[in-house]
Design an enzyme around this catalytic site. Structure first.
Site, short mmCIF file in Angstrom:
data_model
loop_
_atom_site.label_atom_id
_atom_site.label_comp_id
_atom_site.label_asym_id
_atom_site.label_seq_id
_atom_site.Cartn_x
_atom_site.Cartn_y
_atom_site.Cartn_z
N HIS A 31 0.97 -1.38 0.00
CA HIS A 31 0.08 -0.06 -0.05
C HIS A 31 0.79 1.16 0.06
O HIS A 31 0.27 2.40 0.47
CB HIS A 31 -1.03 -0.16 1.23
CG HIS A 31 -1.71 -1.15 1.37
ND1 HIS A 31 -2.50 -1.52 0.29
CD2 HIS A 31 -1.90 -2.07 2.46
CE1 HIS A 31 -3.17 -2.82 0.90
NE2 HIS A 31 -2.76 -3.16 1.95
N HIS A 52 -6.79 -4.66 -0.85
CA HIS A 52 -6.53 -5.90 -1.21
C HIS A 52 -6.88 -6.52 -2.37
O HIS A 52 -6.67 -7.79 -2.42
CB HIS A 52 -6.66 -6.80 0.26
CG HIS A 52 -6.20 -6.10 1.40
ND1 HIS A 52 -7.00 -5.52 2.32
CD2 HIS A 52 -5.01 -6.25 1.87
CE1 HIS A 52 -6.34 -4.96 3.36
NE2 HIS A 52 -4.93 -5.13 3.10
#
Length: 329
Positions: free
Chosen positions: A55, A217
């Protein structure tokens, strides 16, 4: 899939080694997967966060003056383990307690809870703040309740500024909770992401479709729809945000890239978001456009909005100096 990697299994460690080499103002324990400031301020409330890698720049890229004191990156899309979190908390503890900023994913929540208990046994006071800003779905493959996404950046920056100013633990934690409560996010995916160890797309998404309300995700969102224009897709995202938290007053707006979308396209989206907000009688007072809370190489975007107060705006404007965010110094 072509990737700029050595061994896919070493991707996180190799990236942390690069972070250390590029930013000498940080201390990076590659073996234990902990990143912290080279210089700590005694007596200051510490801010610690973490989560799965993939991320970036979240979270390690937000360690530094005005934001986090320490971060603990897990493996790709995998929560850090409690021992990592304890080490990060110890590194970020300046004697006035530590705020854990936790995105609402089951693994993160459980591991941060356990780490906080372990820290308390060692005499470190910890206050935990849960970020759950994503309006797309109530429960997902990874969560009970809403997911934590782009507003994590808002919480870390604003709470970090308050901690830097010397505020006590309870005030820093309460302000972090306030920011989360005044923030909402929604994401749109144009493609899947590719986890290094898998070497292939996480899910199939036809070229003429998009995933509305995607998670960071790659977990599913609300629905799939046909590919539309930037105006149409931005409108869908903003309808979802506005439907949950009416847009009014001065707003902080993040148009966030998911990792694989050109900045040119993100600015196209931002123009549509700003026009939508104006159309609701509100105003974009502060803004960010770019890759801040990504999902590896996913193409797409998310929009995060926070309803500002004068104090929150002042804290947002306060100086910050991290690898991923810097101004005012």
């Amino acid at each position: 899939m072509k990737k700029l990697l050595n061994d896919p299994g070493d991707a996180v460690a190799d990236a942390l080694a690069g972070l250390a080499a590029a930013h000498p103002g940080l201390r990076v324990d590659v073996a234990e997967r902990v990143v912290y400031r080279a210089t700590m301020t005694p007596g200051k409330v510490g801010l610690v966060s973490g989560g799965g890698s993939g991320h970036e720049p979240l979270h390690a890229g937000f360690v530094g003056y005005g934001m986090l004191d320490a971060a603990c990156p897990g493996e790709v899309f995998t929560s850090p383990v409690p021992d990592q979190i304890v080490q990060a908390t110890t590194a970020g503890h300046g004697g006035a307690g530590v705020v854990h900023i936790v995105k609402n994913y089951t693994g993160d929540v459980l591991n941060f809870e356990l780490a906080a208990e372990l820290c308390a046994e060692e005499g470190v006071e910890v206050a935990s703040v849960l970020v759950d800003d994503d309006v797309a779905v109530q429960d997902s493959l990874y969560t009970a309740g809403r997911r934590g996404t782009g507003a994590t950046l808002f919480v870390e920056k604003i709470a970090g500024a308050l901690a830097e100013a010397g505020a006590p633990l309870a005030e820093v934690a309460a302000t972090a909770q306030l920011v989360n409560g005044r923030s909402r996010s929604f994401g749109v995916a144009l493609s899947s992401c590719t986890v290094p160890s898998a070497g292939k797309a996480t899910f199939d998404l036809p070229a003429d479709q998009v995933e509305l309300g995607i998670g960071i995700h790659g977990e599913p969102g609300r629905s799939r729809a046909g590919m539309g224009t930037a105006r149409e897709l931005a409108g869908l995202a903003m309808d979802a945000v506005h439907g949950d938290l009416p847009l009014e007053g001065d707003l902080l707006v993040l148009v966030n890239g998911m990792g694989g979308t050109p900045l040119l396209e993100l600015y196209v989206i931002f123009a549509e978001v700003e026009a939508y907000i104006r159309g609701k009688g509100a105003r974009v007072s502060r803004s960010l456009v770019g890759n801040y809370v990504t999902s590896l190489d996913m193409q797409g975007f998310s929009v995060s909005v926070c309803r500002l107060t004068d104090e929150l705006e002042r804290l947002w404007d306060a100086p910050v100096e991290t690898p991923g965010l810097r101004w005012g110094r």
